[in-house]
Design an enzyme around this catalytic site. Structure first.
Site, PDB file in Angstrom:
ATOM      1  N   SER A 111       0.909  -1.306  -0.188  1.00  0.00           N
ATOM      2  CA  SER A 111      -0.112  -0.061  -0.200  1.00  0.00           C
ATOM      3  C   SER A 111       0.770   1.288   0.003  1.00  0.00           C
ATOM      4  O   SER A 111       1.957   1.191   0.570  1.00  0.00           O
ATOM      5  CB  SER A 111      -1.008  -0.108   1.406  1.00  0.00           C
ATOM      6  OG  SER A 111      -1.511   1.257   1.393  1.00  0.00           O
ATOM      7  N   TYR A 136      -1.930   0.051   9.945  1.00  0.00           N
ATOM      8  CA  TYR A 136      -2.120  -0.530   8.649  1.00  0.00           C
ATOM      9  C   TYR A 136      -0.808  -0.443   7.752  1.00  0.00           C
ATOM     10  O   TYR A 136      -0.278  -1.580   7.158  1.00  0.00           O
ATOM     11  CB  TYR A 136      -3.155  -0.162   8.048  1.00  0.00           C
ATOM     12  CG  TYR A 136      -3.384  -0.677   6.676  1.00  0.00           C
ATOM     13  CD1 TYR A 136      -3.851  -1.758   6.254  1.00  0.00           C
ATOM     14  CD2 TYR A 136      -3.276   0.400   5.458  1.00  0.00           C
ATOM     15  CE1 TYR A 136      -4.127  -2.418   4.911  1.00  0.00           C
ATOM     16  CE2 TYR A 136      -3.443   0.181   4.261  1.00  0.00           C
ATOM     17  CZ  TYR A 136      -3.719  -1.041   3.889  1.00  0.00           C
ATOM     18  OH  TYR A 136      -3.811  -1.347   2.654  1.00  0.00           O
ATOM     19  N   SER A 165      -4.942   4.042  -5.181  1.00  0.00           N
ATOM     20  CA  SER A 165      -6.302   4.407  -5.009  1.00  0.00           C
ATOM     21  C   SER A 165      -6.886   3.568  -6.237  1.00  0.00           C
ATOM     22  O   SER A 165      -6.870   4.318  -7.319  1.00  0.00           O
ATOM     23  CB  SER A 165      -6.520   5.672  -4.861  1.00  0.00           C
ATOM     24  OG  SER A 165      -5.704   6.310  -4.009  1.00  0.00           O
TER      25      SER A 165
END
Length: 266
Positions: A111, A136, A165
Site C-alpha cells: 500500500s 496498517y 487508489s
C-alpha cells in the site's frame, strides 16, 4: 497460462474486480475469503479460509502456481485486528508457499500507506525509505520484508505493489496522484506473471497520472505501460468539491488523512 491462480480477499473490492479481470491468466482460479464468495463458475474454485489459521492456509495454497494476495485488513484498525490478518496471515501465507509442492509466484498487495508520511513534494522510487502512516501501513512494511526474506532465502518471487487508489475513478484531489485504473492494475498483474524472471521488486501501483509522486523506472523490465491518467477526472472533481487546504493532510502527505488518524483501540 497459470494452472491455478489463488486470489485471497476475493470478496473485497479489489478481489471482486480481479475475479473477472484476471480470468484469462489461469486455467483455474481459486477464490478465497473468510466468507462472502459464492456461485463458482466452471473455471473457479471457492475455498473459505481465515488467514490466521495456519493449517487452513497451507491447504489453500497447495497446488497453486500463482497467488494474488489481496486478503487481510484493508484499512486502519486496532492492533489485534491488523496483527491477525496482516502479520500472522502473511507469515502463514509465505510458510504455505514454502511448503507447497508447487512454488508459486506471488503478487503482494502492499500500500501507499507504507510510505504515507513522505511529503507530496518528494518523488519516491523503490529505494526510498518506508515511512508508514499507521498500524496498517506498518503491517504492509512487514509484508514487504517477509517477501524479501522468503525470496532471498527460498527463491519465492513476489511483486510488492504499493497500491495507490484503485477505484473506477478518483474520489478526491489527492487521488489525482495515486489513482490506478482497473485495466492498468490487471495489465500489471499480467506482466508480473508473464515476465521470465521477477525477483522481488517494489512497484508503485498507479496509472500514468500527470501529477504522480512515484517513479517506477527500476521495474521497467516488466514491460508494464499504464494507459490511463487521472487528469481526465480533474474537472469533474473540481465541480464536486474544493481542493484541500494547504495544511490539510490530504495536501501535505502522500498518505493523506491516514497521517492524521490516531491509534485505534478496541
Amino acid at each position: 497460462m497459470l494452472k491455478k491462480l489463488l486470489i485471497t480477499g476475493a470478496s473485497g473490492n479489489l478481489g471482486v474486480m480481479c475475479r473477472t479481470g484476471l480470468k484469462p491468466l489461469a486455467e483455474t482460479i481459486r477464490l478465497s475469503d473468510r466468507d462472502g464468495v459464492t456461485d463458482a463458475a466452471s473455471h473457479e474454485e471457492i475455498v473459505h479460509c481465515d488467514l490466521a489459521d495456519k493449517d487452513a492456509v497451507e491447504a489453500l495454497v497447495e497446488g497453486c502456481d500463482g497467488i494474488v494476495h489481496l486478503g487481510g485488513q484493508s484499512v486502519e484498525a486496532p492492533w489485534d485486528t491488523v496483527r491477525s490478518s496482516n502479520i500472522d496471515g502473511v507469515f502463514n501465507l509465505y510458510e504455505a508457499a514454502r511448503k507447497s509442492s508447487v512454488t508459486p509466484r506471488i503478487v503482494f498487495a502492499s500500500s501507499n500507506h507504507a510510505i504515507g508520511f513522505h511529503p507530496q513534494t518528494e518523488r519516491l522510487d523503490a529505494k526510498s525509505l518506508t515511512r508508514p502512516d499507521g498500524l496498517y501501513g506498518v503491517s504492509k512494511v512487514f509484508g514487504e520484508a517477509m517477501a524479501s526474506m522468503y525470496h532471498d532465502k527460498f527463491g519465492i518471487e513476489t511483486a510488492c505493489i504499493r497500491i495507490g487508489s484503485c477505484f473506477p475513478e478518483p474520489k478526491n484531489h489527492r487521488m489525482l496522484a495515486t489513482w490506478m485504473s482497473d485495466r492498468d492494475f490487471f495489465a500489471l498483474i499480467e506482466r508480473i506473471f508473464l515476465v521470465p524472471s521477477l525477483g522481488c521488486p517494489i512497484i508503485y501501483g498507479a496509472s500514468a497520472n500527470s501529477g504522480s509522486w512515484w517513479d517506477n523506472r527500476e521495474v521497467a523490465y516488466l514491460g508494464w505501460q499504464p494507459q490511463d491518467n487521472a487528469e481526465a477526472f480533474r474537472a469533474k472533481l473540481d465541480a464536486q468539491m474544493d481542493p484541500p487546504g494547504k495544511d490539510d493532510p490530504n495536501a501535505v502527505y502522500q498518505g493523506g488523512a491516514f497521517c492524521a488518524d490516531g491509534i485505534h483501540e478496541e
